[in-house]
Design an enzyme around this catalytic site. Structure first.
Site, PDB file in Angstrom:
ATOM      1  N   LYS A  18      -3.413   3.338   5.631  1.00 57.07           N
ATOM      2  CA  LYS A  18      -4.588   2.018   6.037  1.00 57.07           C
ATOM      3  C   LYS A  18      -2.647   0.992   6.495  1.00 57.07           C
ATOM      4  O   LYS A  18      -3.421   0.602   7.194  1.00 57.07           O
ATOM      5  CB  LYS A  18      -3.978   1.998   4.553  1.00 57.07           C
ATOM      6  CG  LYS A  18      -5.072   1.079   3.911  1.00 57.07           C
ATOM      7  CD  LYS A  18      -5.001   0.507   2.054  1.00 57.07           C
ATOM      8  CE  LYS A  18      -5.954   0.658   1.604  1.00 57.07           C
ATOM      9  NZ  LYS A  18      -5.804   0.345   0.118  1.00 57.07           N
ATOM     10  N   THR A  25       1.101  -0.949   0.390  1.00 59.53           N
ATOM     11  CA  THR A  25      -0.082   0.167   0.137  1.00 59.53           C
ATOM     12  C   THR A  25       0.805   1.526   0.486  1.00 59.53           C
ATOM     13  O   THR A  25       1.657   1.161   0.478  1.00 59.53           O
ATOM     14  CB  THR A  25      -1.204  -0.124   1.133  1.00 59.53           C
ATOM     15  OG1 THR A  25      -1.671   1.523   0.598  1.00 59.53           O
ATOM     16  CG2 THR A  25      -0.331  -0.350   2.450  1.00 59.53           C
ATOM     17  N   ASP A  48      -8.182  -3.567  -1.124  1.00 63.21           N
ATOM     18  CA  ASP A  48      -8.183  -1.788  -1.638  1.00 63.21           C
ATOM     19  C   ASP A  48      -9.717  -2.432  -0.995  1.00 63.21           C
ATOM     20  O   ASP A  48     -11.055  -3.188  -0.599  1.00 63.21           O
ATOM     21  CB  ASP A  48      -8.648  -2.902  -2.940  1.00 63.21           C
ATOM     22  CG  ASP A  48      -9.278  -1.618  -4.148  1.00 63.21           C
ATOM     23  OD1 ASP A  48      -8.806  -0.994  -4.344  1.00 63.21           O
ATOM     24  OD2 ASP A  48     -10.385  -1.447  -4.877  1.00 63.21           O
ATOM     25  N   SER A  49     -10.179  -0.526  -1.285  1.00 65.23           N
ATOM     26  CA  SER A  49     -11.397  -0.248   0.312  1.00 65.23           C
ATOM     27  C   SER A  49     -11.853   0.921  -0.227  1.00 65.23           C
ATOM     28  O   SER A  49     -11.435   1.605  -1.410  1.00 65.23           O
ATOM     29  CB  SER A  49     -10.861  -0.489   1.493  1.00 65.23           C
ATOM     30  OG  SER A  49      -9.953   0.355   1.633  1.00 65.23           O
ATOM     31  N   HIS A  99     -14.153  -1.867   8.956  1.00 66.50           N
ATOM     32  CA  HIS A  99     -14.656  -3.249   7.614  1.00 66.50           C
ATOM     33  C   HIS A  99     -12.975  -3.771   7.172  1.00 66.50           C
ATOM     34  O   HIS A  99     -12.833  -4.799   7.122  1.00 66.50           O
ATOM     35  CB  HIS A  99     -14.600  -2.369   5.716  1.00 66.50           C
ATOM     36  CG  HIS A  99     -14.256  -1.192   5.805  1.00 66.50           C
ATOM     37  ND1 HIS A  99     -13.797   0.034   7.135  1.00 66.50           N
ATOM     38  CD2 HIS A  99     -13.205  -0.469   5.135  1.00 66.50           C
ATOM     39  CE1 HIS A  99     -12.780   0.923   6.890  1.00 66.50           C
ATOM     40  NE2 HIS A  99     -12.298   0.159   5.219  1.00 66.50           N
ATOM     41  N   ARG A 100     -11.581  -3.248   7.654  1.00 65.48           N
ATOM     42  CA  ARG A 100     -10.534  -3.745   7.466  1.00 65.48           C
ATOM     43  C   ARG A 100      -9.717  -4.627   8.575  1.00 65.48           C
ATOM     44  O   ARG A 100      -9.743  -5.263   8.221  1.00 65.48           O
ATOM     45  CB  ARG A 100      -9.820  -2.400   7.218  1.00 65.48           C
ATOM     46  CG  ARG A 100      -7.930  -2.588   7.691  1.00 65.48           C
ATOM     47  CD  ARG A 100      -7.450  -2.187   6.722  1.00 65.48           C
ATOM     48  NE  ARG A 100      -7.785  -0.735   5.553  1.00 65.48           N
ATOM     49  CZ  ARG A 100      -8.381  -0.016   5.574  1.00 65.48           C
ATOM     50  NH1 ARG A 100      -9.202   1.075   6.629  1.00 65.48           N
ATOM     51  NH2 ARG A 100      -8.570   0.486   4.781  1.00 65.48           N
ATOM     52  N   GLU A 132      -2.007   0.003 -11.624  1.00 59.75           N
ATOM     53  CA  GLU A 132      -2.874   0.981 -12.468  1.00 59.75           C
ATOM     54  C   GLU A 132      -4.200  -0.287 -11.671  1.00 59.75           C
ATOM     55  O   GLU A 132      -3.825  -0.927 -11.549  1.00 59.75           O
ATOM     56  CB  GLU A 132      -2.769   0.584 -13.893  1.00 59.75           C
ATOM     57  CG  GLU A 132      -4.324   1.613 -14.931  1.00 59.75           C
ATOM     58  CD  GLU A 132      -3.801   1.018 -15.600  1.00 59.75           C
ATOM     59  OE1 GLU A 132      -5.014   1.510 -16.483  1.00 59.75           O
ATOM     60  OE2 GLU A 132      -2.915   0.381 -16.602  1.00 59.75           O
ATOM     61  N   PHE A 185      -8.466   7.803   8.806  1.00 54.53           N
ATOM     62  CA  PHE A 185      -7.801   8.587   7.773  1.00 54.53           C
ATOM     63  C   PHE A 185      -9.144   8.897   6.856  1.00 54.53           C
ATOM     64  O   PHE A 185     -10.113   8.598   7.067  1.00 54.53           O
ATOM     65  CB  PHE A 185      -6.787   8.245   6.728  1.00 54.53           C
ATOM     66  CG  PHE A 185      -7.077   6.884   6.648  1.00 54.53           C
ATOM     67  CD1 PHE A 185      -7.021   5.596   7.461  1.00 54.53           C
ATOM     68  CD2 PHE A 185      -7.097   6.475   5.136  1.00 54.53           C
ATOM     69  CE1 PHE A 185      -6.918   4.320   7.221  1.00 54.53           C
ATOM     70  CE2 PHE A 185      -7.817   5.343   5.205  1.00 54.53           C
ATOM     71  CZ  PHE A 185      -8.019   3.948   6.074  1.00 54.53           C
TER      72      PHE A 185
HETATM   73  P1  ITT Z   1      -3.476   1.636  -2.192  1.00 54.31           P
HETATM   74  O1  ITT Z   1      -4.124   1.452  -3.058  1.00 54.31           O
HETATM   75  O2  ITT Z   1      -2.005   2.222  -2.595  1.00 54.31           O
HETATM   76  O3  ITT Z   1      -3.626   1.411  -1.107  1.00 54.31           O
HETATM   77  P2  ITT Z   1      -5.145   3.936  -2.116  1.00 54.31           P
HETATM   78  O4  ITT Z   1      -5.714   5.062  -0.486  1.00 54.31           O
HETATM   79  O5  ITT Z   1      -5.372   4.503  -2.937  1.00 54.31           O
HETATM   80  O6  ITT Z   1      -4.333   3.137  -1.095  1.00 54.31           O
HETATM   81  P3  ITT Z   1      -7.721   2.566  -2.079  1.00 54.31           P
HETATM   82  O7  ITT Z   1      -7.692   2.481  -3.694  1.00 54.31           O
HETATM   83  O8  ITT Z   1      -7.984   1.422  -1.306  1.00 54.31           O
HETATM   84  O9  ITT Z   1      -6.700   2.717  -1.232  1.00 54.31           O
HETATM   85  O10 ITT Z   1      -8.411   3.670  -1.795  1.00 54.31           O
HETATM   86  C1  ITT Z   1      -9.037   3.738  -0.808  1.00 54.31           C
HETATM   87  C2  ITT Z   1      -9.797   5.003  -0.636  1.00 54.31           C
HETATM   88  O11 ITT Z   1     -10.945   4.786   0.511  1.00 54.31           O
HETATM   89  C3  ITT Z   1      -9.415   5.720   0.474  1.00 54.31           C
HETATM   90  O12 ITT Z   1      -7.997   6.724  -0.055  1.00 54.31           O
HETATM   91  C4  ITT Z   1      -9.913   6.460   1.474  1.00 54.31           C
HETATM   92  O13 ITT Z   1     -10.217   7.295   0.908  1.00 54.31           O
HETATM   93  C5  ITT Z   1     -11.072   5.077   1.767  1.00 54.31           C
HETATM   94  N1  ITT Z   1     -11.034   4.666   2.627  1.00 54.31           N
HETATM   95  C6  ITT Z   1     -10.911   3.351   2.945  1.00 54.31           C
HETATM   96  N2  ITT Z   1     -10.317   2.720   4.175  1.00 54.31           N
HETATM   97  C7  ITT Z   1     -11.026   3.366   4.663  1.00 54.31           C
HETATM   98  C8  ITT Z   1     -11.297   3.908   5.983  1.00 54.31           C
HETATM   99  O14 ITT Z   1     -10.317   2.785   6.717  1.00 54.31           O
HETATM  100  N3  ITT Z   1     -11.650   5.043   6.750  1.00 54.31           N
HETATM  101  C9  ITT Z   1     -11.549   6.332   5.679  1.00 54.31           C
HETATM  102  N4  ITT Z   1     -11.561   6.370   5.023  1.00 54.31           N
HETATM  103  C10 ITT Z   1     -11.769   4.799   4.108  1.00 54.31           C
END
Ligand code: ITT
Length: 206
Positions: free
Chosen positions: A12, A7, A66-67, A183-184, A37, A155
């Site tokens: 995260k 990540t 992915d979240s 969720h995580r 990508e 965050f």
């Molecule tokens: P990586 O792909 O490098 O892991 P990313 O931030 O781009 O980093 P994602 O594509 O999975 O990750 O996008 C997830 C987004 O969803 C993240 O940037 C947050 O905006 C939101 N998100 C996910 N989990 C969250 C949480 O526990 N609390 C708040 N926002 C969350």
């Protein structure tokens, strides 16, 4: 068991460590962040793409997450586009100022202004890739979108998400409370159970 956390998101990473280390995993950070990508159409596909890309680069058993936030009255958006929602051609773009996170929140609050149905859920899909096997697990946390930001913790969208059964936002929970209901937290604990079922026993580091 040693796992590389695939990540670029510091929030995260902190949570993955906090949740997995007490379960007996040693979570290592990548030496370099990769730009992967995210061309998949689901959380699972994107998590798998990230896990495979980091595995290919670093050759270590890898965990990716992915979240995102799935909002009922926005047909599931921002969903897999959560991190770049501000720039998405859906409901008008926002400038990433003062940050992408602020712009994402601003856009979501703008789109939900005056809308009564504020139901939403956080979803996380985690994939562990060992080079020959991929395992995945999902977790959800239901709640609703607040009218304005509350709290400083967590965050991303945490300050505007009120988890079911709580008065305040996710950003007002202690880290332990967030991990218990998030969720995580749910996805990673499920993954750990799956691994246990396959006979992998994480070693607690001394
Ligand atoms: P990586 O792909 O490098 O892991 P990313 O931030 O781009 O980093 P994602 O594509 O999975 O990750 O996008 C997830 C987004 O969803 C993240 O940037 C947050 O905006 C939101 N998100 C996910 N989990 C969250 C949480 O526990 N609390 C708040 N926002 C969350």
């Amino acid at each position: 068991m040693r796992v590389l956390a695939a990540t670029t998101n510091e929030g995260k990473l902190k949570e993955i460590k906090r949740i997995m280390e007490p379960l007996g995993f040693e979570v290592v950070e990548p030496k370099r962040k990769l730009k992967v990508e995210e061309s998949g159409t689901s959380f699972l596909e994107n998590a798998y793409l990230k896990a495979c890309a980091y595995y290919k680069e670093f050759g270590l058993t890898t965990i990716a997450d992915d979240s995102g936030l799935v909002v009922d009255s926005l047909q599931g958006y921002p969903g897999i586009f959560s991190s770049r929602f501000y720039a998405l051609d859906f409901g008008g773009k926002e400038l990433p100022e003062p940050s992408a996170t602020e712009a994402n929140i601003r856009k979501l609050l703008r789109l939900l202004k005056g809308i009564e149905d504020r139901g939403a859920k956080f979803v996380a899909c985690v994939v562990l890739y060992t080079g020959d096997k991929g395992l995945f697990a999902e977790g959800e946390c239901k709640g609703e979108i607040l009218e304005e930001k509350r709290g400083e913790g967590g965050f991303g969208y945490d300050p505007i998400f009120k988890p079911e059964g709580f008065e305040g936002s996710m950003a007002q929970l202690s880290p332990e409370e967030k991990d218990r209901i998030s969720h995580r937290g749910k996805a990673l604990r499920k993954l750990s159970e799956l691994l246990g079922g396959l006979g992998y026993t994480p070693q607690i580091c001394p």
